[in-house]
Motif scaffolding. Structure first.
Motif, short mmCIF file in Angstrom:
data_model
loop_
_atom_site.label_atom_id
_atom_site.label_comp_id
_atom_site.label_asym_id
_atom_site.label_seq_id
_atom_site.Cartn_x
_atom_site.Cartn_y
_atom_site.Cartn_z
N PRO A 99 0.80 -1.23 0.00
CA PRO A 99 0.00 0.00 0.00
C PRO A 99 0.84 1.28 0.00
O PRO A 99 0.27 2.37 0.17
CB PRO A 99 -0.81 -0.12 1.30
N SER A 100 2.16 1.19 -0.15
CA SER A 100 2.99 2.39 -0.18
C SER A 100 3.45 2.67 -1.61
O SER A 100 4.33 1.96 -2.13
CB SER A 100 4.22 2.22 0.73
N PRO A 101 2.90 3.70 -2.26
CA PRO A 101 3.31 3.99 -3.64
C PRO A 101 4.81 4.26 -3.76
O PRO A 101 5.43 3.86 -4.75
CB PRO A 101 2.50 5.26 -3.99
N ARG A 102 5.40 4.85 -2.75
CA ARG A 102 6.83 5.19 -2.88
C ARG A 102 7.72 3.96 -2.69
O ARG A 102 8.78 3.86 -3.32
CB ARG A 102 7.21 6.32 -1.91
N MET A 103 7.32 3.05 -1.82
CA MET A 103 8.07 1.78 -1.72
C MET A 103 7.97 1.05 -3.06
O MET A 103 8.97 0.52 -3.57
CB MET A 103 7.50 0.90 -0.60
N LEU A 104 6.77 1.05 -3.66
CA LEU A 104 6.59 0.37 -4.94
C LEU A 104 7.40 1.05 -6.04
O LEU A 104 7.91 0.39 -6.95
CB LEU A 104 5.10 0.34 -5.32
N MET A 144 5.39 -13.18 2.69
CA MET A 144 5.33 -11.86 3.31
C MET A 144 6.53 -11.72 4.25
O MET A 144 6.72 -12.55 5.15
CB MET A 144 4.03 -11.71 4.10
N ALA A 145 7.35 -10.69 4.04
CA ALA A 145 8.51 -10.48 4.90
C ALA A 145 8.37 -9.18 5.66
O ALA A 145 8.22 -8.11 5.06
CB ALA A 145 9.80 -10.46 4.07
N PHE A 146 8.39 -9.26 6.96
CA PHE A 146 8.41 -8.09 7.84
C PHE A 146 7.21 -7.18 7.59
O PHE A 146 7.30 -5.96 7.73
CB PHE A 146 9.73 -7.31 7.67
N GLY A 147 6.08 -7.80 7.23
CA GLY A 147 4.90 -7.03 6.90
C GLY A 147 3.71 -7.30 7.80
O GLY A 147 2.94 -6.40 8.12
N ILE A 148 3.56 -8.55 8.28
CA ILE A 148 2.34 -8.90 9.02
C ILE A 148 2.22 -8.07 10.30
O ILE A 148 1.13 -7.73 10.74
CB ILE A 148 2.29 -10.43 9.32
C1 LIG Z 1 9.16 -3.47 6.80
S1 LIG Z 1 8.48 -3.27 5.21
C2 LIG Z 1 8.79 -4.84 4.44
C3 LIG Z 1 9.08 -4.73 2.97
C4 LIG Z 1 9.58 -6.00 2.29
N1 LIG Z 1 8.67 -7.10 2.44
C5 LIG Z 1 10.95 -6.41 2.73
O1 LIG Z 1 11.21 -7.62 2.82
O2 LIG Z 1 11.80 -5.55 2.93
C6 LIG Z 1 6.77 -3.37 5.62
C7 LIG Z 1 5.84 -3.09 4.47
O3 LIG Z 1 4.50 -3.34 4.90
C8 LIG Z 1 3.66 -2.49 4.16
N2 LIG Z 1 2.33 -2.45 4.76
C9 LIG Z 1 1.85 -1.63 5.72
N3 LIG Z 1 0.55 -1.87 5.95
C10 LIG Z 1 0.19 -2.88 5.11
C11 LIG Z 1 -1.03 -3.56 4.85
N4 LIG Z 1 -2.16 -3.25 5.52
N5 LIG Z 1 -1.04 -4.52 3.89
C12 LIG Z 1 0.08 -4.84 3.22
N6 LIG Z 1 1.27 -4.23 3.43
C13 LIG Z 1 1.32 -3.27 4.36
C14 LIG Z 1 4.42 -1.17 4.16
O4 LIG Z 1 3.98 -0.27 3.16
C15 LIG Z 1 5.87 -1.65 3.97
O5 LIG Z 1 6.26 -1.60 2.62
#
Ligand SMILES: C[S@@+](CC[C@H](N)C(=O)[O-])C[C@H]1O[C@@H](n2cnc3c(N)ncnc32)[C@H](O)[C@@H]1O
Length: 259
Positions: A99-104, A144-148
């Motif tokens: 959901p982050s346009p800038r990360m994408l 999913m890495a570091f996202g949940i």
């Molecule tokens: C710590 S980063 C992990 C990025 C990547 N998976 C990595 O391995 O580096 C966490 C990501 O979770 C995303 N995020 C935040 N809320 C989210 C949601 N409700 N659903 C999916 N992604 C989400 C953020 O935009 C961010 O890019």
């Protein structure tokens, strides 16, 4: 108020809007420095963890289609693709959503620098893990890495992962965790609680980076998270502590089907 926001309580970083903590909007602010922050804060170990997550799909044969949630700057999506190529297991496609346009945007810039075979197999799209715009059973695996940790309605996201994964397919989640008691755990805790927020704030110029440490503390212990995976209808195949428990790899399988 989400469980996560509630747990953070008065520990929310000064000046940060609690509603945006962990959200795409927060990651928008640090997107350009995110990869550097990751390498420095994790001492480079984060890429090794992603390789292990990619290898957790090894028993899915052939050209598989993978959905990488919270894909951010795309490192796990790229790691999954690279591992499938290098291990000669069959490639298929990897779709990364976030959901982050800038990360994408950072992910797209990285993708444009890859060779044609990567560009034709990996793609990125805007998306929230709590409501996925994909049909039931449309992927062989979800990663999913570091996202949940960042998702306000964790149960909804886990149910969505199960829904879009075919029977017999896999759900692979990497997440940071509070290191357990003991000498090495104490060193890892010192790193997470004192080094990470300071280095993060210094490099990102953002007090929001303190959120990292707080959200790790707010995430459930591995056993409890495994129960949440099971409650979403997944068979938990393993939960593996990595690097003295600073990170966990969770591997779940959707019941039925063939591997
Ligand atoms: C710590 S980063 C992990 C990025 C990547 N998976 C990595 O391995 O580096 C966490 C990501 O979770 C995303 N995020 C935040 N809320 C989210 C949601 N409700 N659903 C999916 N992604 C989400 C953020 O935009 C961010 O890019």
């Amino acid at each position: 108020m989400s469980d996560q926001t509630r747990t953070l309580g008065s520990g929310a970083p000064n000046g940060a809007d609690r509603r945006t903590l962990g959200s795409g909007a927060m990651f928008d602010k640090i997107a350009e420095r995110y990869d550097l922050l990751n390498r420095v804060i994790s001492l480079g170990i984060d890429q090794r963890w992603r390789k292990l997550a990619a290898a957790a799909l090894d028993d899915l044969p052939g050209a598989i289609n993978v959905l990488d949630l919270a894909s951010g700057t795309g490192d796990l999506a790229f790691a999954v693709h690279a591992h499938r190529v290098q291990s000669d297991r069959g490639v298929g496609t990897v779709v990364g959503t976030d959901p982050s346009p800038r990360m994408l945007a950072v992910a797209q810039t990285k993708l444009a620098k890859h060779k044609d075979n990567v560009q034709s197999a990996v793609s990125f799209a805007f998306g929230d893990a709590q409501a996925l715009p994909f049909a039931d059973a449309s992927f062989d695996a979800v990663t999913m890495a570091f996202g949940i940790r960042n998702v306000p309605n964790r149960a909804a996201a886990l149910q969505e992962m199960r829904r879009v994964t075919r029977p017999g397919g896999k759900v692979v989640i990497l997440e940071l965790s509070e290191p357990p008691p003991g000498l090495l755990g104490a060193a890892a805790r010192l790193h997470v609680h004192h080094v990470v927020p300071r280095v993060g704030a210094l490099l990102s110029g953002s007090t929001e980076y303190r959120y990292l440490q707080q959200s790790i503390a707010a995430f459930p212990p591995p056993d409890e998270f495994c129960r949440q995976l099971a409650a979403a209808g997944l068979i938990v195949e393993r939960s593996t502590a990595l690097t003295f428990g600073a990170c966990h790899l969770f591997v779940g399988r959707v019941p039925g089907g063939v591997m």
